[in-house]
Write a protein that holds these residues in place. Structure first.
Motif, PDB file in Angstrom:
ATOM      1  N   THR A 114       0.809  -1.339  -0.027  1.00 35.88           N
ATOM      2  CA  THR A 114      -0.163   0.048   0.383  1.00 35.88           C
ATOM      3  C   THR A 114       0.776   1.011  -0.143  1.00 35.88           C
ATOM      4  OG1 THR A 114      -1.725  -1.213   1.284  1.00 35.88           O
ATOM      5  CG2 THR A 114      -1.817   1.411   1.315  1.00 35.88           C
ATOM      6  N   ASN A 156      -4.710  11.502   5.534  1.00 33.59           N
ATOM      7  CA  ASN A 156      -4.719  10.926   4.339  1.00 33.59           C
ATOM      8  C   ASN A 156      -4.789  12.238   3.249  1.00 33.59           C
ATOM      9  OD1 ASN A 156      -4.666   9.728   1.605  1.00 33.59           O
ATOM     10  ND2 ASN A 156      -5.867   8.121   2.476  1.00 33.59           N
ATOM     11  N   THR A 160      -5.299   7.172  -2.411  1.00 36.52           N
ATOM     12  CA  THR A 160      -5.208   5.791  -2.096  1.00 36.52           C
ATOM     13  C   THR A 160      -6.014   5.450  -0.549  1.00 36.52           C
ATOM     14  OG1 THR A 160      -3.039   5.755  -3.072  1.00 36.52           O
ATOM     15  CG2 THR A 160      -3.604   3.843  -1.531  1.00 36.52           C
ATOM     16  N   ASP A 161      -6.674   4.681  -0.663  1.00 34.44           N
ATOM     17  CA  ASP A 161      -7.457   4.230   0.607  1.00 34.44           C
ATOM     18  C   ASP A 161      -6.588   3.555   1.390  1.00 34.44           C
ATOM     19  OD1 ASP A 161      -9.055   3.118   2.590  1.00 34.44           O
ATOM     20  OD2 ASP A 161     -10.568   2.242   1.407  1.00 34.44           O
ATOM     21  N   SER A 163      -6.849   2.214   4.327  1.00 35.57           N
ATOM     22  CA  SER A 163      -7.503   1.266   5.829  1.00 35.57           C
ATOM     23  C   SER A 163      -6.560   0.182   6.037  1.00 35.57           C
ATOM     24  CB  SER A 163      -8.933   0.770   5.097  1.00 35.57           C
ATOM     25  OG  SER A 163      -9.734   1.777   4.511  1.00 35.57           O
ATOM     26  N   LYS A 199     -10.759   1.500   9.141  1.00 43.15           N
ATOM     27  CA  LYS A 199     -11.735   1.166   7.568  1.00 43.15           C
ATOM     28  C   LYS A 199     -12.186   2.586   7.180  1.00 43.15           C
ATOM     29  CE  LYS A 199     -15.308  -1.514   5.424  1.00 43.15           C
ATOM     30  NZ  LYS A 199     -16.295  -2.232   5.663  1.00 43.15           N
ATOM     31  N   GLY A 200     -12.039   2.924   5.800  1.00 43.53           N
ATOM     32  CA  GLY A 200     -12.348   4.073   5.307  1.00 43.53           C
ATOM     33  C   GLY A 200     -11.399   5.196   5.453  1.00 43.53           C
ATOM     34  N   PHE A 201     -10.292   4.835   5.725  1.00 42.69           N
ATOM     35  CA  PHE A 201      -9.346   5.826   5.778  1.00 42.69           C
ATOM     36  C   PHE A 201      -8.887   6.533   4.321  1.00 42.69           C
ATOM     37  CE2 PHE A 201      -5.191   7.810   7.114  1.00 42.69           C
ATOM     38  CZ  PHE A 201      -5.405   8.495   8.119  1.00 42.69           C
ATOM     39  N   THR A 202      -9.610   7.466   3.842  1.00 39.52           N
ATOM     40  CA  THR A 202      -9.258   7.602   2.424  1.00 39.52           C
ATOM     41  C   THR A 202      -9.102   9.374   2.600  1.00 39.52           C
ATOM     42  OG1 THR A 202     -11.847   8.451   2.701  1.00 39.52           O
ATOM     43  CG2 THR A 202     -11.089   6.349   1.399  1.00 39.52           C
ATOM     44  N   ASN A 203      -9.108   9.996   1.633  1.00 41.09           N
ATOM     45  CA  ASN A 203      -8.557  11.420   1.461  1.00 41.09           C
ATOM     46  C   ASN A 203      -9.269  12.215   2.293  1.00 41.09           C
ATOM     47  OD1 ASN A 203      -8.802  14.280   0.373  1.00 41.09           O
ATOM     48  ND2 ASN A 203      -6.851  13.417  -0.439  1.00 41.09           N
ATOM     49  N   GLN A 205      -9.262  11.856   5.820  1.00 43.24           N
ATOM     50  CA  GLN A 205      -9.721  11.457   6.965  1.00 43.24           C
ATOM     51  C   GLN A 205      -8.166  11.480   7.876  1.00 43.24           C
ATOM     52  OE1 GLN A 205     -12.732  10.285   7.908  1.00 43.24           O
ATOM     53  NE2 GLN A 205     -13.185  11.328   6.158  1.00 43.24           N
TER      54      GLN A 205
END
Length: 240
Positions: A114, A156, A160-161, A163, A199-203, A205
């Motif tokens: 990742t 983030n 890229t996710d 998570s 979970k859901g650690f996207t732009n 966050q």
């Protein structure tokens, strides 16, 4: 009578031959034993222990009282300061960059396969009490040492996710710039939470985390360094 003398003579000669053979055999056995005694036994080289690749010198691994499945508590992601708008990443910090505590740096991030971009800020360095270390059962490794909690925020800043990834390559530093001893926690240590990205650690966050550093009582932890790839220890991004 002549025949008898001849037989006795033959028997005597045979006896001498047997004695001689036994003597030679004993001499050979002694020689073999002597050679064996003079030959040192084969020795086995001592096993060499080495830290896992990429692990800083002076790191101590400790099992926290309550172990989590991911090596720490997993916190919930929080929205960035942009109120949900995409986080804009600035120029990547150059190796050796030094920032004030509280300031953020844009850095590349990788965890296994990742890869992404994050905004990283060391937010505080808090002195603890030596008694805080008792649950970690560090024994003599903690003798004369004072704990410091290096707290930081990760946002983030890429597409890229991330998570379930984890950023742990933050290390405390002493006033002379040298590395403080680091305690690599396995499990949950309430005084220094170190969650994986949820979970859901996207732009946009964010998550807050902590690393535990130790310093002798005669000095203190005054700074921190991020040394994750592509940076290296001593040539990372610093906060003071």
């Amino acid at each position: 009578m002549k025949t008898i003398r001849t037989s006795r003579s033959s028997m005597a000669m045979a006896g001498l031959a047997v004695v001689g053979a036994l003597t030679m055999s004993a001499c050979n056995d002694d020689a073999a034993s002597s050679d064996t005694a003079k030959t040192p036994p084969a020795t086995q080289a001592p096993a060499t222990s080495s830290a896992a690749p990429g692990t800083p010198a002076g790191s101590i691994t400790a099992a926290a009282p309550s172990a989590g499945a991911n090596g720490g508590a997993t916190g919930a992601a929080t929205g960035g300061s942009t109120g949900g708008a995409p986080a804009q990443s600035g120029p990547t910090a150059a190796p050796g960059t030094t920032l004030k505590i509280g300031a953020a740096a844009t850095v590349p991030f990788s965890s296994g396969s990742t890869k992404g971009t994050v905004s990283l800020a060391v937010t505080s360095i808090d002195k603890g009490d030596p008694a805080d270390l008792a649950p970690l059962k560090l024994g003599d490794k903690a003798a004369g040492m004072v704990p410091y909690y290096v707290r930081f925020k990760v946002t983030n800043a890429g597409g890229t996710d991330l998570s379930f990834a984890s950023l742990t390559q933050v290390k405390g530093t002493l006033p002379d710039g040298s590395e403080a001893s680091e305690v690599m926690l396995i499990g949950t240590f309430d005084k220094c939470p170190h969650p994986s990205f949820p979970k859901g650690f996207t732009n946009g966050q964010s998550v807050t985390s902590c690393v535990l550093a130790l310093a002798p009582q005669a000095t203190k932890v005054t700074g921190a360094e991020y040394w994750g790839e592509p940076y290296t220890l001593g040539k990372g991004v610093n906060w003071k």
